[in-house]
Design an enzyme around this catalytic site. Structure first.
Site, PDB file in Angstrom:
ATOM      1  CG  ASN A  78     130.991 -37.113 129.441  1.00  0.00           C
ATOM      2  OD1 ASN A  78     132.017 -37.091 130.108  1.00  0.00           O
ATOM      3  ND2 ASN A  78     129.794 -37.223 129.973  1.00  0.00           N
TER       4      ASN A  78
ATOM      5  CG  HIS B 213     141.824 -46.845 106.241  1.00  0.00           C
ATOM      6  ND1 HIS B 213     143.036 -46.230 106.085  1.00  0.00           N
ATOM      7  CD2 HIS B 213     141.646 -47.011 107.572  1.00  0.00           C
ATOM      8  CE1 HIS B 213     143.570 -46.036 107.277  1.00  0.00           C
ATOM      9  NE2 HIS B 213     142.743 -46.494 108.198  1.00  0.00           N
TER      10      HIS B 213
ATOM     11  CB  ALA C 232     124.651 -47.108 126.027  1.00  0.00           C
TER      12      ALA C 232
END
Length: 163
Positions: free
Chosen positions: A60, A90, A137
């Site tokens: 999306n 990193h 979510a």
């Protein structure tokens, strides 16, 4: 100069709206993209040649996929808006060297078949989302999941199973 041209081309590809944009991205991005899969507008893909998407999957709007360490997405996967997937991070452990000089640690991310990743989820390097996983979510997924599990929270933990 070549890298600069690739960045310009990618920036142009990601802003084309609608199904025409979906078609053009799937045709011209240097990724392996299965039939009926869709990459919607404003999806940022770093190192797209390290991206594999199965069939009938959808990414999306507003997602960020860092594929430096490879990202593999299975069949019938739904990735909601503003999801971030990192396959590299990193290096930082050598305190005698500045972090920005230590390079990266790469770890492939695998999203198996029949997975739903809801909006604003972050998936970290090395995570494997097992078949049928649902991620709620806003979750931050730091560890791999079990088949047909539902994960939520920061960091994400299993909250239930799909029935």
């Amino acid at each position: 100069m070549r890298y600069e041209l690739i960045l310009w081309f990618s920036a142009f590809l990601k802003i084309i709206p609608g199904n025409i944009g979906v078609f053009i991205r799937c045709k011209f991005l240097p990724a392996k993209i299965g039939k009926k899969s869709k990459i919607w507008s404003n999806v940022q893909i770093d190192s797209p040649s390290n991206l594999v998407i199965g069939e009938n999957s959808s990414i999306n709007r507003g997602c960020i996929l860092n594929c430096g360490g490879e990202v593999e997405i299975g069949n019938n996967v739904l990735i909601g808006p503003s999801v971030t997937i990192y396959s590299q991070n990193h290096a930082y452990k050598d305190k005698s060297t500045p972090i920005n000089k230590q390079g990266y640690i790469k770890n492939k991310v695998i999203i198996s078949d029949d997975v739903w990743i809801a909006a604003n989820v972050t998936i970290l390097p090395g995570v494997i989302l097992a078949k049928g996983t649902v991620v709620a979510a806003g979750a931050v997924v730091t560890k791999s999941t079990n088949e047909y599990s539902v994960f939520a929270g920061v960091p994400a933990v299993q909250v239930s199973k799909r029935r």
